[in-house]
Write a protein that holds these residues in place. Structure first.
Motif, short mmCIF file in Angstrom:
data_model
loop_
_atom_site.label_atom_id
_atom_site.label_comp_id
_atom_site.label_asym_id
_atom_site.label_seq_id
_atom_site.Cartn_x
_atom_site.Cartn_y
_atom_site.Cartn_z
N PRO A 139 -9.39 -15.24 -5.21
CA PRO A 139 -8.30 -14.34 -4.98
C PRO A 139 -6.73 -15.01 -4.86
CG PRO A 139 -9.80 -13.64 -3.33
CD PRO A 139 -10.15 -15.00 -3.80
N ASP A 188 -2.33 -4.38 -11.70
CA ASP A 188 -3.52 -3.41 -11.03
C ASP A 188 -4.86 -4.62 -10.05
OD1 ASP A 188 -2.62 -1.43 -11.24
OD2 ASP A 188 -3.43 -0.57 -13.40
N PHE A 189 -5.31 -5.68 -11.34
CA PHE A 189 -5.56 -7.21 -11.51
C PHE A 189 -4.98 -7.64 -10.10
CE2 PHE A 189 -6.72 -11.93 -12.20
CZ PHE A 189 -8.24 -11.54 -12.16
N GLU A 195 1.48 -1.00 -0.16
CA GLU A 195 -0.05 0.11 -0.03
C GLU A 195 0.39 1.52 0.19
OE1 GLU A 195 -2.76 0.10 -0.63
OE2 GLU A 195 -3.42 -1.60 -0.22
N VAL A 224 -3.39 -6.24 -7.93
CA VAL A 224 -3.25 -5.33 -5.87
C VAL A 224 -5.15 -5.39 -5.63
CG1 VAL A 224 -3.64 -3.06 -5.89
CG2 VAL A 224 -1.31 -4.61 -6.50
N THR A 225 -5.77 -5.53 -6.68
CA THR A 225 -6.75 -5.94 -6.13
C THR A 225 -7.32 -7.00 -6.25
OG1 THR A 225 -7.84 -4.41 -7.96
CG2 THR A 225 -9.47 -5.68 -7.31
N LYS A 226 -6.66 -8.02 -6.16
CA LYS A 226 -7.34 -9.07 -5.65
C LYS A 226 -6.69 -9.16 -4.65
CE LYS A 226 -10.01 -10.67 -8.81
NZ LYS A 226 -11.23 -10.93 -8.53
N ASP A 232 -1.93 -3.56 -16.85
CA ASP A 232 -3.46 -4.78 -16.48
C ASP A 232 -3.06 -5.44 -15.30
OD1 ASP A 232 -3.59 -2.02 -17.96
OD2 ASP A 232 -4.13 -3.53 -19.49
N ARG A 256 -6.22 -6.86 -2.59
CA ARG A 256 -6.48 -6.23 -1.32
C ARG A 256 -8.16 -7.00 -1.19
NH1 ARG A 256 -5.14 -0.43 -4.22
NH2 ARG A 256 -4.06 0.58 -3.74
N GLN A 257 -8.92 -7.42 -1.72
CA GLN A 257 -9.85 -8.67 -1.31
C GLN A 257 -9.64 -9.61 -0.99
OE1 GLN A 257 -11.04 -9.87 -5.10
NE2 GLN A 257 -12.73 -8.26 -6.07
#
Length: 160
Positions: free
Chosen positions: A105, A130-131, A27, A133-135, A127, A137-138
């Motif tokens: 995730p 970013d995907f 983060e 990082v989203t996973k 891309d 964070r989930q």
């Protein structure tokens, strides 16, 4: 069991602190260095390394749980096998360490860790990062809850 319940709990807690540190580093990097550097090949190496470190630390926790309670992993595909088995509630043996919601995730992070470790890329697709990082964070709050639940279960086992 290869180690006592108190030893396993201490190990989980120590690795959870490391896991949290890696997550905070991610983060911090995303809010700091990546913003300053932009989405370059060099900044992608930072994100890729932190994603790999996060999953490797988590996998170490799961491996120790597996070794303490079952230790039956397919040597040919033990990384996948380990994550799958962590979703199992084994009646009379142990609770699941990974919820069904957490599995998806984490599986994406596992696939990336495998790719990064064995294909030695120096340029990553932003891309895809970013995907991932989203996973991450989930998964992170779910992972934390799952490990807390597992520690409570382990403590209950250790009570006379």
């Amino acid at each position: 069991m290869s180690e006592t319940i108190p030893e396993l709990v201490a190990l989980i807690r120590a690795h959870r602190r490391r896991l949290e540190a890696v997550y905070r580093s991610m983060e911090s990097a995303l809010d700091g260095e990546i913003v300053q550097l932009g989405k370059t090949p060099m900044s992608a190496l930072i994100v890729a390394g932190l994603l790999e470190n996060y999953y490797t630390c988590l996998e170490t926790i799961y491996l120790r749980i597996s070794q303490s309670f079952e230790n039956n992993l397919d040597p040919a595909r033990w990384h996948n096998d380990l994550l799958q088995k962590m979703t199992l509630e084994i009646e009379g043996v142990r609770t699941a360490a990974v919820s069904e919601e957490t599995f998806s995730p984490l599986f994406e992070l596992l696939k990336f860790r495998y790719f990064k470790r064995y294909y030695f890329e120096l340029e990553y697709d932003w891309d895809r990062l970013d995907f991932l990082v989203t996973k991450l964070r989930q998964a992170h709050p779910l992972v934390t809850r799952g490990l807390e639940r597992f520690v409570r279960f382990a403590h209950a086992l250790d009570q006379p």
